[in-house]
Design a protein around this motif. Structure first.
Motif, short mmCIF file in Angstrom:
data_model
loop_
_atom_site.label_atom_id
_atom_site.label_comp_id
_atom_site.label_asym_id
_atom_site.label_seq_id
_atom_site.Cartn_x
_atom_site.Cartn_y
_atom_site.Cartn_z
N ASP A 1 0.86 -1.19 0.00
CA ASP A 1 0.00 0.00 0.00
C ASP A 1 0.89 1.24 0.00
OD1 ASP A 1 -1.93 1.91 0.25
OD2 ASP A 1 -2.80 1.13 2.11
N PHE A 2 1.46 1.55 -1.16
CA PHE A 2 2.47 2.59 -1.23
C PHE A 2 1.89 4.00 -1.13
CE2 PHE A 2 4.21 -1.01 -3.82
CZ PHE A 2 5.08 -1.46 -2.83
N SER A 3 0.63 4.17 -1.53
CA SER A 3 0.02 5.50 -1.39
C SER A 3 -0.16 5.86 0.09
CB SER A 3 -1.33 5.55 -2.12
OG SER A 3 -2.20 4.54 -1.64
N SER A 4 -0.59 4.90 0.91
CA SER A 4 -0.70 5.16 2.35
C SER A 4 0.68 5.34 2.97
CB SER A 4 -1.44 4.01 3.04
OG SER A 4 -2.79 3.95 2.60
N ALA A 5 1.64 4.55 2.54
CA ALA A 5 3.01 4.68 3.04
C ALA A 5 3.55 6.07 2.75
CB ALA A 5 3.91 3.61 2.43
N LEU A 6 3.22 6.60 1.57
CA LEU A 6 3.65 7.95 1.19
C LEU A 6 3.09 8.99 2.15
CD1 LEU A 6 4.97 9.93 -0.82
CD2 LEU A 6 2.86 9.83 -2.15
N GLU A 7 1.80 8.90 2.46
CA GLU A 7 1.18 9.88 3.35
C GLU A 7 1.73 9.78 4.77
OE1 GLU A 7 -0.73 12.36 2.33
OE2 GLU A 7 -0.30 11.55 0.35
N GLU A 8 1.90 8.56 5.27
CA GLU A 8 2.43 8.39 6.62
C GLU A 8 3.86 8.91 6.70
OE1 GLU A 8 0.89 7.58 9.23
OE2 GLU A 8 -0.88 6.43 8.66
N SER A 9 4.66 8.66 5.67
CA SER A 9 6.04 9.13 5.67
C SER A 9 6.10 10.65 5.64
CB SER A 9 6.79 8.55 4.46
OG SER A 9 6.86 7.14 4.54
N ARG A 10 5.23 11.27 4.87
CA ARG A 10 5.19 12.73 4.85
C ARG A 10 4.77 13.30 6.20
NH1 ARG A 10 2.43 13.45 -1.18
NH2 ARG A 10 4.40 13.46 -2.36
N THR A 11 3.84 12.62 6.86
CA THR A 11 3.43 13.06 8.20
C THR A 11 4.61 13.00 9.17
OG1 THR A 11 1.15 12.32 7.87
CG2 THR A 11 1.90 12.54 10.15
N ALA A 12 5.33 11.90 9.14
CA ALA A 12 6.48 11.74 10.04
C ALA A 12 7.56 12.77 9.73
CB ALA A 12 7.04 10.33 9.91
N ALA A 13 7.80 13.04 8.45
CA ALA A 13 8.86 13.98 8.07
C ALA A 13 8.57 15.39 8.56
CB ALA A 13 9.02 13.99 6.55
N ALA A 14 7.30 15.71 8.79
CA ALA A 14 6.93 17.06 9.25
C ALA A 14 7.02 17.20 10.76
CB ALA A 14 5.50 17.38 8.79
N LEU A 15 7.27 16.11 11.48
CA LEU A 15 7.34 16.15 12.95
C LEU A 15 8.75 16.50 13.41
CD1 LEU A 15 5.25 12.94 13.76
CD2 LEU A 15 4.54 15.32 14.11
N PRO A 16 8.89 16.96 14.67
CA PRO A 16 10.24 17.20 15.21
C PRO A 16 11.08 15.94 15.12
CG PRO A 16 8.58 18.15 16.66
CD PRO A 16 7.83 17.35 15.63
N ASP A 17 12.33 16.09 14.70
CA ASP A 17 13.20 14.95 14.43
C ASP A 17 13.64 14.27 15.72
OD1 ASP A 17 14.69 13.15 12.97
OD2 ASP A 17 16.47 14.44 12.93
N TRP A 18 13.95 12.99 15.58
CA TRP A 18 14.62 12.25 16.65
C TRP A 18 15.66 11.35 16.00
CZ3 TRP A 18 15.88 7.39 18.28
CH2 TRP A 18 16.37 7.30 19.60
#
Length: 652
Positions: free
Chosen positions: A358-375
């Motif tokens: 499910d690469f379309s959902s993976a794309l959205e989740e990855s973009r969400t994570a990339a916008a969060l404060p890094d760890w």
């Protein structure tokens, strides 16, 4: 005579005023009656005035009493509020004191000549405070402060003595009785070797650091590290390992894994130990020991997946561990620091989506994570995962554009990960030349990581994980491309050294055999891959594609149906299912498969090419022309581009 005189006598007895009233003023009043009436009227007026004044006075008195009552109630409430505030203040002070885990550094004892030069006991304590704060900043850990047997977190302060009784002294008494403060005291004195800085941490013991006076700053640093090691051993181990002292770090966490006062302390010690081990398998053993202590330990499950089974290609095991970690992070409370837990949840969702196609959902989740404060680079990883998701969905141009917008890689580890992204794009594009170029970058950065992080008996995950991925991802993908180019000798050489429990490696072995039309051998490898990952759709899809090329269309469709069940949003089995139906002269049914695949991979050039062909076979030339036009604007292999050119020319 007597009877006649009686009424007259009664009339003479009537009062003049009464007579005047009775007559209604028709008769002339007697002057005396008039005077009397006037006096009575005046008396009535005075009485009325007096009554009115009395009424006003009574009203004012009542209002005054009401105001007085209100003021009395307000005063009583104010007194009650003051007492309540005092009680609340005492309660807060007691609660705060009972939860006070801060580190308190008392003024050091110093020689008079040093104090005269400005190096007072207060100055030494302040210098120790600064260096401990710096140690804290240089220690990055996923571990929440409340899991430590004793943690003073970031609350470090120098105690300034008060003269006499004060609120500060009262609070110190409370914390001594109820709290868990760590008190550091010490002295600086002269010795034959120069000066000695002695520090005392109560039950945590003492340490003495000696050296030359001109090296005072370095001595203070060593003294602060000694305090850190005694009072915060787990954090100190992380600090020591990150500063190139793995032997020292390992000794600290090994002791904690045995002597830690709480289960959390011992479990976290094994997690710390796992990051120092010389091999990934030893790392896995430590993670399993941590889970034996705390079965619901999210970081243990996450480490097994991210640091062991994932890089080693054990996809099914990694997926189960990631799901368990995600469940604990979402429903088991805060098991990691807030920042790591926040970013790890969408990252883990993206990994699960990717494993299911499910690469379309993976794309959205990855973009969400990339916008969060890094760890620790997780945001960088999420940005890379978003690019990879585009490539996996066959949007190769989109993946290349997204890759071009990535910020400059910071360090060799990030550069190595970027090379891994380029390898994925090249593999999906079936571009052997681009793959070899990306492999060179990967190898160069891996060599630099080895030089920096491989430390004899101890290695680092910053080296071990890329090295594992080179065996379980890069090599099998290279072998697949070589087989696709007809170079079977080098394809077998590339695949033969890969592990036999790596799912991608097993799949690529099957694809190489299928390219050589060795159908039975290919089926054997695909069956082995399915046995290692029965809940994932990729091996079923590869198996079905082999059967499609073998012209066993019914068997191929059966495999695509299973793959679709395992990964409902995976476009590949749907598109191949449509191709199989076309081979069975059922283009009408193929259209539905292509339309569904388009939901999940709308920018896949081959999908639109085959869709157009199915429409032509079904007699819908106008719709076919539109699909061919879309395909011409998307990424196509050289072979597919040639097919499109022939079909458009033939059916213009």
């Amino acid at each position: 005579m007597n009877e006649e005189s009686a009424p007259s006598d009664r009339r003479e007895d009537i009062h003049p005023l009464a007579a005047a009233i009775a007559l209604g003023g028709s008769e002339t009043l007697d002057p005396r009656a008039a005077a009397y009436l006037e006096r009575q009227s005046r008396l009535a007026e005075l009485q009325i005035e007096e009554l009115e004044q009395d009424l006003k006075l009574r009203h004012w008195s009542l209002r005054f009493r009401n105001v007085s009552a209100v003021m009395k109630v307000a005063f009583e409430m104010a007194i009650a509020f003051i007492f309540l505030a005092i009680a609340a203040g005492i309660a807060v002070a007691l609660w705060t004191a009972a939860r006070d885990d801060s580190l308190v550094i008392e003024s050091f004892s110093v020689p008079p000549d040093l104090a005269a030069r400005g190096l007072t006991g207060q100055a030494v304590a302040a210098a120790i405070e600064d260096k401990l704060s710096q140690l804290q900043q240089e220690t990055e850990s996923a571990r929440p402060a409340d899991t430590y047997a004793h943690s003073w977190g970031n609350d470090i302060k120098v105690q300034i003595p008060d003269a006499g009784i004060s609120l500060g002294e009262a609070y110190r008494l409370l914390t001594n009785l109820l709290g868990h403060q760590t008190y550091i005291s010490g002295e600086v004195y002269r010795a034959e070797s120069g000066i000695v800085i002695a520090t005392h941490a109560g039950a945590d013991g003492s340490a003495a650091i000696s050296g030359k006076e001109q090296d005072l700053d370095a001595l203070l640093q060593r003294a602060a590290e000694a305090i850190y090691a005694r009072t915060q051993p787990y954090r100190y181990a992380i600090y020591a390992d990150s500063h190139g002292r793995p032997v020292e770090a390992k000794a600290v966490v090994e002791k904690l894994s045995v002597d830690g006062p709480t289960p959390e302390e011992r479990a976290w010690a094994f997690i710390g130990l796992s990051n120092i081990e010389p091999t990934l398998e030893a790392d896995a053993d430590d993670d399993r020991r941590a889970l034996a202590i705390l079965p619901d330990f999210a970081i243990g499950w996450l480490d097994l997946a991210a640091d062991i089974n994932g890089p080693l290609g054990r996809d099914e095991a990694a997926l189960a561990e990631i799901r368990r970690a995600l469940e604990l992070l979402e429903h088991g409370g805060r098991q990691l620091t807030h920042r790591m837990q926040a970013i790890s949840i969408p990252v883990l969702h993206a990994v699960i989506d990717t494993s299911k196609g499910d690469f379309s959902s993976a794309l959205e989740e990855s973009r969400t994570a990339a916008a969060l404060p890094d760890w620790e680079g997780w945001a960088e990883g999420a940005r890379g995962a978003a690019v990879t998701a585009l490539a996996n969905a066959r949007d190769l141009s989109g993946a290349k554009r997204a890759f071009a917008t990535l910020p400059e890689a910071a360090g060799n580890f990030a550069a190595n990960a970027r090379a891994g992204i380029l390898l994925q794009i090249a593999w999906q594009a079936r571009d052997l030349k681009a793959f070899r170029g990306a492999q060179k970058i990967f190898d160069d950065t891996l060599s630099k990581l080895r030089e920096k992080y491989f430390r004899g008996a101890y290695s680092s995950l910053l080296y071990d994980i890329p090295a594992a991925l080179d065996r379980t991802s890069n090599s099998p993908e290279l072998a697949d491309l070589l087989a696709g180019a007809g170079d079977f000798r080098h394809a077998h050489a590339a695949i033969d050294g890969t592990p036999l429990d790596c799912v991608l490696c097993l799949r690529m072995r099957g694809r190489i055999e299928a390219a050589e039309k060795r159908w039975s051998a290919a089926a054997w490898w695909f069956a082995d891959a399915v046995a290692h990952a029965p809940d994932l759709p990729m091996a079923y899809t590869d198996w079905g594609m082999m059967l499609l090329h073998k012209a066993d269309y019914e068997a191929a469709i059966a495999k695509f149906a299973v793959a679709h069940e395992k990964g409902p949003h995976f476009a590949d089995p749907l598109e191949l299912w449509g191709e199989a139906l076309m081979q069975k002269n059922r283009s009408d049914r193929a259209l539905a498969k292509f339309a569904e695949a388009n939901k999940y991979a709308p920018n896949w050039g081959r999908l639109h090419l085959e869709w157009g062909r199915a429409l032509l076979y079904s007699g819908n030339r106008g719709a076919a022309k539109k699909q061919f036009a879309i395909a011409s604007q998307l990424d196509l292999s050289a072979a597919d581009a040639a097919v499109l050119s022939r079909w458009r020319a033939k059916h213009a």
